[in-house]
Design a protein around this motif. Structure first.
Motif, PDB file in Angstrom:
ATOM      1  N   PRO A  33      19.982   5.114  19.462  1.00 43.57           N
ATOM      2  CA  PRO A  33      18.548   5.344  20.063  1.00 43.57           C
ATOM      3  C   PRO A  33      18.476   4.767  21.408  1.00 43.57           C
ATOM      4  O   PRO A  33      19.244   3.597  21.845  1.00 43.57           O
ATOM      5  CB  PRO A  33      17.792   4.421  18.989  1.00 43.57           C
ATOM      6  CG  PRO A  33      18.594   4.287  17.670  1.00 43.57           C
ATOM      7  CD  PRO A  33      19.980   4.155  18.348  1.00 43.57           C
ATOM      8  N   ARG A  34      17.495   5.175  22.207  1.00 47.90           N
ATOM      9  CA  ARG A  34      17.068   4.610  23.507  1.00 47.90           C
ATOM     10  C   ARG A  34      16.217   3.527  23.468  1.00 47.90           C
ATOM     11  O   ARG A  34      15.115   3.845  22.821  1.00 47.90           O
ATOM     12  CB  ARG A  34      16.878   5.558  24.520  1.00 47.90           C
ATOM     13  CG  ARG A  34      18.446   6.510  24.763  1.00 47.90           C
ATOM     14  CD  ARG A  34      17.785   7.754  25.746  1.00 47.90           C
ATOM     15  NE  ARG A  34      17.346   7.023  27.048  1.00 47.90           N
ATOM     16  CZ  ARG A  34      17.777   6.713  28.114  1.00 47.90           C
ATOM     17  NH1 ARG A  34      19.215   6.619  28.334  1.00 47.90           N
ATOM     18  NH2 ARG A  34      17.340   6.330  29.163  1.00 47.90           N
ATOM     19  N   ASN A  35      16.187   2.664  24.511  1.00 46.07           N
ATOM     20  CA  ASN A  35      15.136   1.749  24.740  1.00 46.07           C
ATOM     21  C   ASN A  35      14.124   2.686  25.891  1.00 46.07           C
ATOM     22  O   ASN A  35      14.560   3.344  26.598  1.00 46.07           O
ATOM     23  CB  ASN A  35      15.353   0.560  25.654  1.00 46.07           C
ATOM     24  CG  ASN A  35      16.093  -0.360  24.674  1.00 46.07           C
ATOM     25  OD1 ASN A  35      15.377  -1.065  23.654  1.00 46.07           O
ATOM     26  ND2 ASN A  35      17.134  -0.984  24.910  1.00 46.07           N
ATOM     27  N   GLU A  36      12.862   2.769  25.447  1.00 43.03           N
ATOM     28  CA  GLU A  36      11.812   3.520  26.182  1.00 43.03           C
ATOM     29  C   GLU A  36      10.579   3.072  25.827  1.00 43.03           C
ATOM     30  O   GLU A  36      10.262   1.870  24.843  1.00 43.03           O
ATOM     31  CB  GLU A  36      12.075   4.952  25.762  1.00 43.03           C
ATOM     32  CG  GLU A  36      12.019   5.463  24.321  1.00 43.03           C
ATOM     33  CD  GLU A  36      12.586   6.718  24.030  1.00 43.03           C
ATOM     34  OE1 GLU A  36      11.910   7.433  23.205  1.00 43.03           O
ATOM     35  OE2 GLU A  36      13.625   7.308  24.461  1.00 43.03           O
ATOM     36  N   ALA A  37       9.529   3.775  26.267  1.00 43.39           N
ATOM     37  CA  ALA A  37       8.041   3.108  26.113  1.00 43.39           C
ATOM     38  C   ALA A  37       7.867   2.911  24.890  1.00 43.39           C
ATOM     39  O   ALA A  37       6.986   1.816  24.583  1.00 43.39           O
ATOM     40  CB  ALA A  37       7.135   4.108  27.055  1.00 43.39           C
ATOM     41  N   ARG A  38       7.937   3.766  23.984  1.00 38.34           N
ATOM     42  CA  ARG A  38       7.342   3.762  22.340  1.00 38.34           C
ATOM     43  C   ARG A  38       8.487   3.114  21.511  1.00 38.34           C
ATOM     44  O   ARG A  38       8.157   3.167  20.411  1.00 38.34           O
ATOM     45  CB  ARG A  38       6.946   5.070  22.139  1.00 38.34           C
ATOM     46  CG  ARG A  38       5.873   5.548  22.949  1.00 38.34           C
ATOM     47  CD  ARG A  38       4.900   6.556  22.445  1.00 38.34           C
ATOM     48  NE  ARG A  38       4.147   6.217  21.482  1.00 38.34           N
ATOM     49  CZ  ARG A  38       3.043   5.261  21.409  1.00 38.34           C
ATOM     50  NH1 ARG A  38       2.596   4.941  22.734  1.00 38.34           N
ATOM     51  NH2 ARG A  38       2.513   4.780  20.179  1.00 38.34           N
ATOM     52  N   GLN A  39       9.454   2.749  21.963  1.00 43.03           N
ATOM     53  CA  GLN A  39      10.572   2.145  20.780  1.00 43.03           C
ATOM     54  C   GLN A  39      11.472   1.131  21.817  1.00 43.03           C
ATOM     55  O   GLN A  39      11.726   1.272  23.087  1.00 43.03           O
ATOM     56  CB  GLN A  39      11.489   3.100  20.230  1.00 43.03           C
ATOM     57  CG  GLN A  39      12.303   4.042  20.980  1.00 43.03           C
ATOM     58  CD  GLN A  39      13.094   4.970  20.286  1.00 43.03           C
ATOM     59  OE1 GLN A  39      12.608   5.619  19.341  1.00 43.03           O
ATOM     60  NE2 GLN A  39      14.347   5.152  20.596  1.00 43.03           N
ATOM     61  N   ALA A  40      11.630   0.091  21.141  1.00 48.83           N
ATOM     62  CA  ALA A  40      12.754  -0.799  21.437  1.00 48.83           C
ATOM     63  C   ALA A  40      13.816  -1.002  20.560  1.00 48.83           C
ATOM     64  O   ALA A  40      13.625  -1.229  19.288  1.00 48.83           O
ATOM     65  CB  ALA A  40      11.994  -2.173  21.786  1.00 48.83           C
ATOM     66  N   VAL A  41      14.929  -1.110  21.206  1.00 50.53           N
ATOM     67  CA  VAL A  41      16.247  -1.036  20.367  1.00 50.53           C
ATOM     68  C   VAL A  41      16.633  -2.525  20.225  1.00 50.53           C
ATOM     69  O   VAL A  41      16.889  -3.078  21.350  1.00 50.53           O
ATOM     70  CB  VAL A  41      17.584  -0.135  20.816  1.00 50.53           C
ATOM     71  CG1 VAL A  41      18.640  -0.290  20.165  1.00 50.53           C
ATOM     72  CG2 VAL A  41      17.024   1.369  20.935  1.00 50.53           C
ATOM     73  N   ILE A 244       3.778  11.761  17.470  1.00 55.00           N
ATOM     74  CA  ILE A 244       5.086  10.667  17.412  1.00 55.00           C
ATOM     75  C   ILE A 244       4.578   9.537  17.144  1.00 55.00           C
ATOM     76  O   ILE A 244       3.662   8.858  17.959  1.00 55.00           O
ATOM     77  CB  ILE A 244       6.096  10.692  18.381  1.00 55.00           C
ATOM     78  CG1 ILE A 244       6.612  12.550  18.481  1.00 55.00           C
ATOM     79  CG2 ILE A 244       7.330  10.053  17.963  1.00 55.00           C
ATOM     80  CD1 ILE A 244       7.094  13.062  17.068  1.00 55.00           C
ATOM     81  N   GLY A 245       5.134   8.691  16.074  1.00 52.48           N
ATOM     82  CA  GLY A 245       4.333   7.459  16.014  1.00 52.48           C
ATOM     83  C   GLY A 245       5.391   6.406  15.174  1.00 52.48           C
ATOM     84  O   GLY A 245       6.747   6.500  15.561  1.00 52.48           O
ATOM     85  N   GLU A 246       5.063   5.542  14.606  1.00 49.59           N
ATOM     86  CA  GLU A 246       5.948   4.552  14.075  1.00 49.59           C
ATOM     87  C   GLU A 246       7.125   4.903  13.104  1.00 49.59           C
ATOM     88  O   GLU A 246       8.051   4.282  12.793  1.00 49.59           O
ATOM     89  CB  GLU A 246       5.065   3.344  13.239  1.00 49.59           C
ATOM     90  CG  GLU A 246       4.503   3.776  11.924  1.00 49.59           C
ATOM     91  CD  GLU A 246       3.142   4.306  12.320  1.00 49.59           C
ATOM     92  OE1 GLU A 246       2.247   4.885  11.226  1.00 49.59           O
ATOM     93  OE2 GLU A 246       2.717   4.783  13.356  1.00 49.59           O
ATOM     94  N   ARG A 247       6.936   6.063  12.487  1.00 49.69           N
ATOM     95  CA  ARG A 247       8.013   6.424  11.738  1.00 49.69           C
ATOM     96  C   ARG A 247       8.923   7.212  12.286  1.00 49.69           C
ATOM     97  O   ARG A 247      10.055   7.572  11.894  1.00 49.69           O
ATOM     98  CB  ARG A 247       7.386   7.431  10.487  1.00 49.69           C
ATOM     99  CG  ARG A 247       6.366   6.528   9.396  1.00 49.69           C
ATOM    100  CD  ARG A 247       6.076   7.351   8.379  1.00 49.69           C
ATOM    101  NE  ARG A 247       5.149   8.809   8.633  1.00 49.69           N
ATOM    102  CZ  ARG A 247       5.489   9.786   8.148  1.00 49.69           C
ATOM    103  NH1 ARG A 247       6.515  10.071   7.447  1.00 49.69           N
ATOM    104  NH2 ARG A 247       4.713  10.876   8.378  1.00 49.69           N
ATOM    105  N   HIS A 248       8.907   7.543  13.428  1.00 52.18           N
ATOM    106  CA  HIS A 248       9.880   8.274  14.420  1.00 52.18           C
ATOM    107  C   HIS A 248      10.901   7.228  15.232  1.00 52.18           C
ATOM    108  O   HIS A 248      10.289   6.413  15.747  1.00 52.18           O
ATOM    109  CB  HIS A 248       9.246   9.327  15.320  1.00 52.18           C
ATOM    110  CG  HIS A 248       8.363  10.462  14.718  1.00 52.18           C
ATOM    111  ND1 HIS A 248       7.030  10.204  14.131  1.00 52.18           N
ATOM    112  CD2 HIS A 248       8.648  11.711  14.333  1.00 52.18           C
ATOM    113  CE1 HIS A 248       6.640  11.181  13.524  1.00 52.18           C
ATOM    114  NE2 HIS A 248       7.695  12.172  13.513  1.00 52.18           N
ATOM    115  N   VAL A 249      12.009   7.869  15.228  1.00 56.13           N
ATOM    116  CA  VAL A 249      13.107   7.018  15.945  1.00 56.13           C
ATOM    117  C   VAL A 249      13.753   8.035  16.818  1.00 56.13           C
ATOM    118  O   VAL A 249      14.271   8.902  16.295  1.00 56.13           O
ATOM    119  CB  VAL A 249      14.119   6.207  15.389  1.00 56.13           C
ATOM    120  CG1 VAL A 249      15.033   5.539  16.248  1.00 56.13           C
ATOM    121  CG2 VAL A 249      13.586   5.226  14.202  1.00 56.13           C
ATOM    122  N   SER A 250      13.517   8.101  18.342  1.00 53.45           N
ATOM    123  CA  SER A 250      14.300   9.137  19.056  1.00 53.45           C
ATOM    124  C   SER A 250      15.433   8.905  19.592  1.00 53.45           C
ATOM    125  O   SER A 250      15.735   7.383  19.698  1.00 53.45           O
ATOM    126  CB  SER A 250      13.130   9.455  20.206  1.00 53.45           C
ATOM    127  OG  SER A 250      13.042   8.299  21.250  1.00 53.45           O
TER     128      SER A 250
END
Length: 285
Positions: A33-41, A244-250
């Motif tokens: 997974p990538r670090n991006e605006a809506r998710q932090a790895v 796309i929300g908390e259940r999604h990991v891109s």
């Protein structure tokens, strides 16, 4: 991250079995997974069996690739990707009536040129072109028209696990009116591009339970959804009809599935007898 964020642990195990010893194989995994605006790895790793030295790089589309080759004889290849990711609830959709106008889109033709072109899996036919023209003509902004495309695809194409394979395309799913998330996303991307919007295919994971219990490990899903540019990039899950929300990991983005397969490679030896995939997701918070 906000107090409404989720923390997800994802384990994705994939690999190949062969009819006999393989002398060498050269592989690429897109499972990081990538670090991006809506998710932090928070952490991530990719492990390979038989053991092999790996190296990471970003491909042309910005997806993290773990590359490796195996030169010891082997009859099975296994790749296990583990990551912990903090995700945000929905919130990146362009509000109705806002975003770029149709005229604005034409001023950005060159900027997102590659994401406006059809591909083998996202091409549409005359019937779909007519439908796209009607949807565009009855919606005032690109954002409203894009949402109408997603609603149309979800209403017309049923999600039926196992109904297609990885080589299927948008027209196949449209003809039989059923497919998996990959097909539904290919169809939506193809229609968005035909409408004049730059659109991307996104691969990742989906936690299947909206009210997931903290600490419970469940069988997760490799998943696909779409993004389009309407003044900024915004994303939607047409298979489930949700933002796309908390259940999604891109994990990866590209023109279609061929740009973001979780695992691919070439090898020297007897034929492959199958590929196994297991995804386990645990909500930690």
């Amino acid at each position: 991250m906000s107090v409404d964020s989720w923390r997800l642990k994802v384990q994705h195990k994939s690999g190949f079995e062969y009819a006999g010893p393989v002398s060498s194989s050269y592989n690429e995994a897109r499972m990081w997974p990538r670090n991006e605006a809506r998710q932090a790895v928070l952490d991530a790793k990719v492990e390979v069996w038989p053991p092999a030295r790996t190296y990471k790089y970003e491909d042309y589309w910005g997806t993290v690739v773990t590359a490796f080759d195996v030169h010891a004889p082997h009859e099975q290849l296994t790749v296990t990707a583990s990551s912990t990711v903090e995700t945000l609830p929905p919130g990146d959709l362009v509000p109705p009536g806002e975003g770029a106008s149709w005229t604005d889109l034409e001023q950005h033709v060159d900027r997102w040129y590659e994401m406006r072109l059809p591909t083998r899996r996202t091409g549409v036919d005359d019937e779909l072109r007519s439908i796209v023209a009607d949807l565009r003509g009855t919606h005032g902004t690109p954002q409203e028209a894009a949402m109408a495309v997603c609603e149309f695809v979800r209403a017309e194409v049923a999600y039926v696990p196992g109904s297609t394979g990885v080589q299927s395309d948008a027209l196949h799913a449209w003809a039989q009116r059923k497919g998996v998330c990959q097909d539904i996303s290919h169809l939506a991307v193809g229609m968005l591009r035909e409408m004049g919007l730059p659109a991307r295919y996104v691969s990742g994971y989906l936690h299947p339970k909206p009210g997931a219990t903290i600490g419970e490990s469940v069988v997760g899903q490799s998943h696909a959804w779409v993004e389009w540019w309407a003044g900024r990039w915004t994303s939607f899950d047409p298979t489930n009809g949700i933002p796309i929300g908390e259940r999604h990991v891109s994990v990866g983005r590209g023109r279609e599935y061929a740009d973001v397969p979780p695992l691919k490679g070439i090898y020297s030896g007897p034929k492959s007898t199958g590929q196994g995939v297991e995804v386990t997701i645990t909500r930690l918070r």
